[in-house]
Design a protein around this motif. Sequence first.
Motif, PDB file in Angstrom:
ATOM      1  N   ALA A  64       0.830  -1.204   0.000  1.00 39.99           N
ATOM      2  CA  ALA A  64       0.000   0.000   0.000  1.00 39.99           C
ATOM      3  C   ALA A  64       0.864   1.254   0.000  1.00 39.99           C
ATOM      4  O   ALA A  64       0.542   2.238  -0.646  1.00 39.99           O
ATOM      5  N   LYS A  65       1.988   1.186   0.711  1.00 35.50           N
ATOM      6  CA  LYS A  65       2.884   2.341   0.776  1.00 35.50           C
ATOM      7  C   LYS A  65       3.744   2.484  -0.478  1.00 35.50           C
ATOM      8  O   LYS A  65       3.946   3.579  -0.974  1.00 35.50           O
ATOM      9  N   SER A  66       4.271   1.371  -0.989  1.00 34.95           N
ATOM     10  CA  SER A  66       5.201   1.450  -2.115  1.00 34.95           C
ATOM     11  C   SER A  66       4.478   1.509  -3.458  1.00 34.95           C
ATOM     12  O   SER A  66       4.956   2.113  -4.396  1.00 34.95           O
ATOM     13  N   PHE A  67       3.354   0.876  -3.561  1.00 27.10           N
ATOM     14  CA  PHE A  67       2.575   0.911  -4.793  1.00 27.10           C
ATOM     15  C   PHE A  67       1.140   1.173  -4.386  1.00 27.10           C
ATOM     16  O   PHE A  67       0.346   0.269  -4.287  1.00 27.10           O
ATOM     17  N   PRO A  68       0.823   2.403  -4.049  1.00 25.02           N
ATOM     18  CA  PRO A  68      -0.517   2.665  -3.535  1.00 25.02           C
ATOM     19  C   PRO A  68      -1.596   2.349  -4.566  1.00 25.02           C
ATOM     20  O   PRO A  68      -1.555   2.875  -5.669  1.00 25.02           O
ATOM     21  N   PRO A  69      -2.525   1.487  -4.214  1.00 21.13           N
ATOM     22  CA  PRO A  69      -3.629   1.254  -5.134  1.00 21.13           C
ATOM     23  C   PRO A  69      -4.456   2.519  -5.221  1.00 21.13           C
ATOM     24  O   PRO A  69      -4.676   3.189  -4.221  1.00 21.13           O
ATOM     25  N   LYS A  70      -4.858   2.847  -6.383  1.00 19.28           N
ATOM     26  CA  LYS A  70      -5.568   4.099  -6.585  1.00 19.28           C
ATOM     27  C   LYS A  70      -7.060   3.970  -6.321  1.00 19.28           C
ATOM     28  O   LYS A  70      -7.750   4.950  -6.247  1.00 19.28           O
ATOM     29  N   ASP A  71      -7.565   2.738  -6.225  1.00 20.38           N
ATOM     30  CA  ASP A  71      -9.003   2.577  -6.234  1.00 20.38           C
ATOM     31  C   ASP A  71      -9.619   1.936  -4.995  1.00 20.38           C
ATOM     32  O   ASP A  71     -10.654   2.398  -4.533  1.00 20.38           O
ATOM     33  N   LEU A  72      -9.046   0.879  -4.447  1.00 19.60           N
ATOM     34  CA  LEU A  72      -9.695   0.162  -3.358  1.00 19.60           C
ATOM     35  C   LEU A  72      -8.693  -0.732  -2.629  1.00 19.60           C
ATOM     36  O   LEU A  72      -7.787  -1.282  -3.256  1.00 19.60           O
ATOM     37  N   ILE A  73      -8.894  -0.870  -1.300  1.00 19.36           N
ATOM     38  CA  ILE A  73      -8.121  -1.819  -0.502  1.00 19.36           C
ATOM     39  C   ILE A  73      -9.118  -2.741   0.190  1.00 19.36           C
ATOM     40  O   ILE A  73     -10.071  -2.265   0.816  1.00 19.36           O
ATOM     41  N   THR A  97      -2.679   7.057   0.303  1.00 19.73           N
ATOM     42  CA  THR A  97      -3.771   6.109   0.533  1.00 19.73           C
ATOM     43  C   THR A  97      -4.905   6.664   1.384  1.00 19.73           C
ATOM     44  O   THR A  97      -5.905   5.988   1.580  1.00 19.73           O
ATOM     45  N   GLN A  98      -4.790   7.886   1.854  1.00 23.69           N
ATOM     46  CA  GLN A  98      -5.771   8.416   2.808  1.00 23.69           C
ATOM     47  C   GLN A  98      -7.187   8.517   2.249  1.00 23.69           C
ATOM     48  O   GLN A  98      -8.152   8.527   3.010  1.00 23.69           O
ATOM     49  N   ASP A  99      -7.336   8.583   0.945  1.00 25.90           N
ATOM     50  CA  ASP A  99      -8.668   8.682   0.343  1.00 25.90           C
ATOM     51  C   ASP A  99      -9.127   7.390  -0.323  1.00 25.90           C
ATOM     52  O   ASP A  99     -10.167   7.367  -0.972  1.00 25.90           O
ATOM     53  N   VAL A 100      -8.351   6.340  -0.185  1.00 26.48           N
ATOM     54  CA  VAL A 100      -8.689   5.073  -0.829  1.00 26.48           C
ATOM     55  C   VAL A 100      -9.766   4.358  -0.006  1.00 26.48           C
ATOM     56  O   VAL A 100      -9.592   4.154   1.193  1.00 26.48           O
ATOM     57  N   PRO A 101     -10.886   3.962  -0.633  1.00 24.89           N
ATOM     58  CA  PRO A 101     -11.918   3.228   0.102  1.00 24.89           C
ATOM     59  C   PRO A 101     -11.407   1.877   0.582  1.00 24.89           C
ATOM     60  O   PRO A 101     -10.531   1.273  -0.034  1.00 24.89           O
ATOM     61  N   ILE A 102     -11.987   1.414   1.706  1.00 32.44           N
ATOM     62  CA  ILE A 102     -11.576   0.145   2.313  1.00 32.44           C
ATOM     63  C   ILE A 102     -12.799  -0.744   2.504  1.00 32.44           C
ATOM     64  O   ILE A 102     -13.838  -0.291   2.979  1.00 32.44           O
ATOM     65  N   LEU A 103     -12.652  -2.018   2.123  1.00 36.15           N
ATOM     66  CA  LEU A 103     -13.628  -3.052   2.446  1.00 36.15           C
ATOM     67  C   LEU A 103     -12.961  -4.022   3.408  1.00 36.15           C
ATOM     68  O   LEU A 103     -11.768  -4.313   3.271  1.00 36.15           O
ATOM     69  N   LEU A 121     -15.001   5.212  10.333  1.00 32.48           N
ATOM     70  CA  LEU A 121     -13.888   5.488   9.421  1.00 32.48           C
ATOM     71  C   LEU A 121     -14.440   5.950   8.075  1.00 32.48           C
ATOM     72  O   LEU A 121     -15.219   5.237   7.439  1.00 32.48           O
ATOM     73  N   ALA A 122     -14.060   7.141   7.639  1.00 31.43           N
ATOM     74  CA  ALA A 122     -14.591   7.705   6.397  1.00 31.43           C
ATOM     75  C   ALA A 122     -14.321   6.811   5.188  1.00 31.43           C
ATOM     76  O   ALA A 122     -15.132   6.744   4.271  1.00 31.43           O
ATOM     77  N   GLN A 123     -13.198   6.122   5.187  1.00 30.36           N
ATOM     78  CA  GLN A 123     -12.834   5.269   4.050  1.00 30.36           C
ATOM     79  C   GLN A 123     -13.601   3.956   4.016  1.00 30.36           C
ATOM     80  O   GLN A 123     -13.632   3.286   2.998  1.00 30.36           O
ATOM     81  N   PHE A 124     -14.177   3.556   5.131  1.00 26.72           N
ATOM     82  CA  PHE A 124     -14.850   2.265   5.232  1.00 26.72           C
ATOM     83  C   PHE A 124     -16.105   2.250   4.364  1.00 26.72           C
ATOM     84  O   PHE A 124     -16.985   3.081   4.498  1.00 26.72           O
ATOM     85  N   LYS A 125     -16.170   1.250   3.461  1.00 23.93           N
ATOM     86  CA  LYS A 125     -17.288   1.164   2.522  1.00 23.93           C
ATOM     87  C   LYS A 125     -18.114  -0.096   2.687  1.00 23.93           C
ATOM     88  O   LYS A 125     -19.069  -0.296   1.955  1.00 23.93           O
TER      89      LYS A 125
END
Length: 167
Positions: A64-73, A97-103, A121-125
């Motif tokens: 996540a830190k070295s290759f931040p996914p742009k869309d979802l974690i 990664t602060q704006d990446v949605p999380i499931l 958590l704002a990112q939690f979807k």
Amino acid sequence: PLRPFRESSLVIQVLQEALGEWDTRTILVIDDNDSARNFLMDVIRRMKMIPIGGAHGLEGLQRAKSFPPKDLIIISSDLKDIATAYPINTIKQEYYTQDVPILITCADAQKDNAQQQYQSLAQFKGVLPKTTSTIPFLETLVQNTIRKALEGKVVNKNRGEEVARRA
């Protein structure tokens, strides 16, 4: 180009690559259960998205830190090497990664607990069932939950624009 130039034969290939990456979604899956992680990655591939796997919490956090996914974690609620809260807190604090949605994936018995624990958590979807089953209903549920988590998330065009610029 009007005249051939050095490496002109690569222009079309690079442009095709750029167009192919223009709207491709990238999803990081962090789960130390190989079967559950592979199931999710297969579903993501069938959705024409790019899955990136993290075989345990620390590896997923590093990815996540070295290759931040742009869309979802997508992250498991029961990682064996670290508490799930650690990567989630780190992800929400990192600039990339602060704006990446999380499931969150968890067993059905833990669904309500996970929903309650992460809802602030704002990112939690949402919560995905932790499964390795290929029952069509479950795959459809996973696909719909992923699509819903990505709603409103702008497709990252930077990758395609960068490749096109290089061409």
